[in-house]
Design a protein around this motif. Sequence first.
Motif, mmCIF file in Angstrom:
data_model
loop_
_atom_site.group_PDB
_atom_site.id
_atom_site.type_symbol
_atom_site.label_atom_id
_atom_site.label_comp_id
_atom_site.label_asym_id
_atom_site.label_seq_id
_atom_site.Cartn_x
_atom_site.Cartn_y
_atom_site.Cartn_z
ATOM 1 N N ASP A 60 0.844 -1.187 0.000
ATOM 2 C CA ASP A 60 0.000 0.000 0.000
ATOM 3 C C ASP A 60 0.883 1.242 0.000
ATOM 4 O O ASP A 60 1.491 1.596 1.013
ATOM 5 N N SER A 61 0.948 1.923 -1.137
ATOM 6 C CA SER A 61 1.859 3.058 -1.289
ATOM 7 C C SER A 61 1.522 4.225 -0.368
ATOM 8 O O SER A 61 2.355 5.106 -0.145
ATOM 9 N N ALA A 62 0.301 4.246 0.169
ATOM 10 C CA ALA A 62 -0.087 5.310 1.091
ATOM 11 C C ALA A 62 0.413 5.046 2.509
ATOM 12 O O ALA A 62 0.296 5.921 3.369
ATOM 13 N N SER A 63 0.968 3.872 2.743
ATOM 14 C CA SER A 63 1.428 3.495 4.079
ATOM 15 C C SER A 63 2.901 3.823 4.271
ATOM 16 O O SER A 63 3.703 3.737 3.338
ATOM 17 N N ARG A 64 3.259 4.186 5.496
ATOM 18 C CA ARG A 64 4.667 4.433 5.821
ATOM 19 C C ARG A 64 5.493 3.147 5.746
ATOM 20 O O ARG A 64 6.715 3.211 5.682
ATOM 21 N N ARG A 65 4.810 2.003 5.785
ATOM 22 C CA ARG A 65 5.514 0.722 5.748
ATOM 23 C C ARG A 65 5.640 0.161 4.336
ATOM 24 O O ARG A 65 6.104 -0.957 4.155
ATOM 25 N N SER A 66 5.245 0.937 3.342
ATOM 26 C CA SER A 66 5.264 0.444 1.966
ATOM 27 C C SER A 66 6.674 0.406 1.401
ATOM 28 O O SER A 66 7.583 1.105 1.876
ATOM 29 N N TYR A 67 6.846 -0.408 0.382
ATOM 30 C CA TYR A 67 8.145 -0.493 -0.272
ATOM 31 C C TYR A 67 8.486 0.794 -0.996
ATOM 32 O O TYR A 67 9.667 1.154 -1.128
ATOM 33 N N THR A 68 7.465 1.525 -1.465
ATOM 34 C CA THR A 68 7.749 2.796 -2.142
ATOM 35 C C THR A 68 8.317 3.812 -1.163
ATOM 36 O O THR A 68 9.214 4.587 -1.507
ATOM 37 N N HIS A 69 7.790 3.838 0.047
ATOM 38 C CA HIS A 69 8.323 4.741 1.073
ATOM 39 C C HIS A 69 9.758 4.372 1.416
ATOM 40 O O HIS A 69 10.619 5.247 1.565
ATOM 41 N N ALA A 70 10.025 3.074 1.542
ATOM 42 C CA ALA A 70 11.384 2.626 1.852
ATOM 43 C C ALA A 70 12.360 3.010 0.743
ATOM 44 O O ALA A 70 13.475 3.480 1.013
ATOM 45 N N LEU A 71 11.946 2.830 -0.502
ATOM 46 C CA LEU A 71 12.825 3.165 -1.624
ATOM 47 C C LEU A 71 13.050 4.669 -1.731
ATOM 48 O O LEU A 71 14.152 5.116 -2.058
ATOM 49 N N SER A 72 12.017 5.467 -1.449
ATOM 50 C CA SER A 72 12.186 6.916 -1.461
ATOM 51 C C SER A 72 13.158 7.359 -0.375
ATOM 52 O O SER A 72 13.979 8.255 -0.584
ATOM 53 N N THR A 73 13.073 6.718 0.787
ATOM 54 C CA THR A 73 14.006 7.031 1.874
ATOM 55 C C THR A 73 15.443 6.709 1.466
ATOM 56 O O THR A 73 16.366 7.496 1.706
ATOM 57 N N LEU A 109 15.556 13.615 3.930
ATOM 58 C CA LEU A 109 15.738 12.279 4.494
ATOM 59 C C LEU A 109 15.188 12.226 5.916
ATOM 60 O O LEU A 109 14.424 11.307 6.261
ATOM 61 N N VAL A 110 15.549 13.213 6.730
ATOM 62 C CA VAL A 110 15.056 13.247 8.113
ATOM 63 C C VAL A 110 13.539 13.368 8.138
ATOM 64 O O VAL A 110 12.846 12.685 8.907
ATOM 65 N N ASP A 111 12.988 14.214 7.266
ATOM 66 C CA ASP A 111 11.539 14.396 7.222
ATOM 67 C C ASP A 111 10.842 13.115 6.781
ATOM 68 O O ASP A 111 9.786 12.757 7.318
ATOM 69 N N ASN A 112 11.428 12.404 5.818
ATOM 70 C CA ASN A 112 10.792 11.187 5.323
ATOM 71 C C ASN A 112 10.775 10.096 6.384
ATOM 72 O O ASN A 112 9.874 9.252 6.401
ATOM 73 N N VAL A 113 11.752 10.126 7.275
ATOM 74 C CA VAL A 113 11.818 9.127 8.344
ATOM 75 C C VAL A 113 10.922 9.520 9.518
ATOM 76 O O VAL A 113 10.187 8.686 10.071
ATOM 77 N N THR A 114 10.963 10.795 9.897
ATOM 78 C CA THR A 114 10.234 11.244 11.086
ATOM 79 C C THR A 114 8.831 11.760 10.784
ATOM 80 O O THR A 114 8.020 11.917 11.697
ATOM 81 N N ARG A 115 8.548 12.065 9.498
ATOM 82 C CA ARG A 115 7.248 12.590 9.068
ATOM 83 C C ARG A 115 6.938 13.923 9.753
ATOM 84 O O ARG A 115 5.819 14.181 10.201
ATOM 85 N N ILE A 116 7.937 14.802 9.830
ATOM 86 C CA ILE A 116 7.748 16.110 10.448
ATOM 87 C C ILE A 116 6.638 16.878 9.738
ATOM 88 O O ILE A 116 5.835 17.579 10.374
ATOM 89 N N HIS A 117 6.581 16.748 8.416
ATOM 90 C CA HIS A 117 5.629 17.553 7.654
ATOM 91 C C HIS A 117 4.175 17.263 8.007
ATOM 92 O O HIS A 117 3.298 18.082 7.755
ATOM 93 N N GLU A 118 3.909 16.084 8.607
ATOM 94 C CA GLU A 118 2.539 15.765 8.972
ATOM 95 C C GLU A 118 2.017 16.662 10.089
ATOM 96 O O GLU A 118 0.814 16.734 10.326
ATOM 97 N N HIS A 119 2.934 17.311 10.794
ATOM 98 C CA HIS A 119 2.552 18.197 11.891
ATOM 99 C C HIS A 119 2.627 19.669 11.489
ATOM 100 O O HIS A 119 2.508 20.545 12.343
ATOM 101 N N VAL A 120 2.849 19.915 10.192
ATOM 102 C CA VAL A 120 2.940 21.287 9.699
ATOM 103 C C VAL A 120 1.708 21.583 8.858
ATOM 104 O O VAL A 120 1.488 20.937 7.828
ATOM 105 N N PRO A 121 0.868 22.554 9.276
ATOM 106 C CA PRO A 121 -0.308 22.888 8.466
ATOM 107 C C PRO A 121 0.107 23.393 7.082
ATOM 108 O O PRO A 121 1.074 24.142 6.952
#
Length: 219
Positions: A60-73, A109-121
């Motif tokens: 599921d590409s929308a999931s943080r556990r997806s292979y696409t997320h891992a490859l982007s990281t 890279l840090v943002d993709n791992v920690t998902r900081i942007h999810e807390h930024v309006p």
Amino acid sequence: MPFTTDSRPRPTAVAARPPLQGRSLGVVGALALAAGVVAVVTATQLWDYDVHDLHVRVLDSASRRSYTHALSTLAFLAAAAAGALALWRGVRERRGSWHAATWLFAFLLVDNVTRIHEHVPHWPVVYLPILLAVSAALLVLSAGSDQQRLVVVGLGLLMSSLVIHVVGPSAIDALGWSPLSWQYQVKVALKEGLELAGWVVMVPVLLRLATGATAPRRA
């Protein structure tokens, strides 16, 4: 004794060959590779949706556990490492652009791992200047080389992904499609697939630029 003409062929001087440059994708090859990446992401997304009801998170590409997320990281890590390599090698030409690209990719890279942007309006508003800064740095680094067109292709793919991310939800709502519909899953796959394809094209370019394995751009 009369002189005779030697009819044997004489060796001629052979021009020195330039060092071999590693072959890179052309624009057509890059677009074909991108199409293949998008096709794979779309196929796995729809398969997970149709067969597993999106329960296989790695698909599921929308999931943080997806292979696409891992490859982007991994792509962000490789891009930051390429910039660090260029600086470690002591590159002097366009050094400021290498610094900018390296630190920006490290932030991504840090943002993709920690998902900081999810807390930024309204984070796309923040992300867009970062992407523009990365784009400017990469265009400067590739200017005049045979990698410039590939940089343009990669950036076009990333920008397309961002556009889908920004306008996709509104378009889905306007068309009356549910987040559980297959049309929504296609939107997710296109967004994630285009982003991944952009990095698949860009990372080898960065590595070639960092190691100096480039050639002047042909007219």
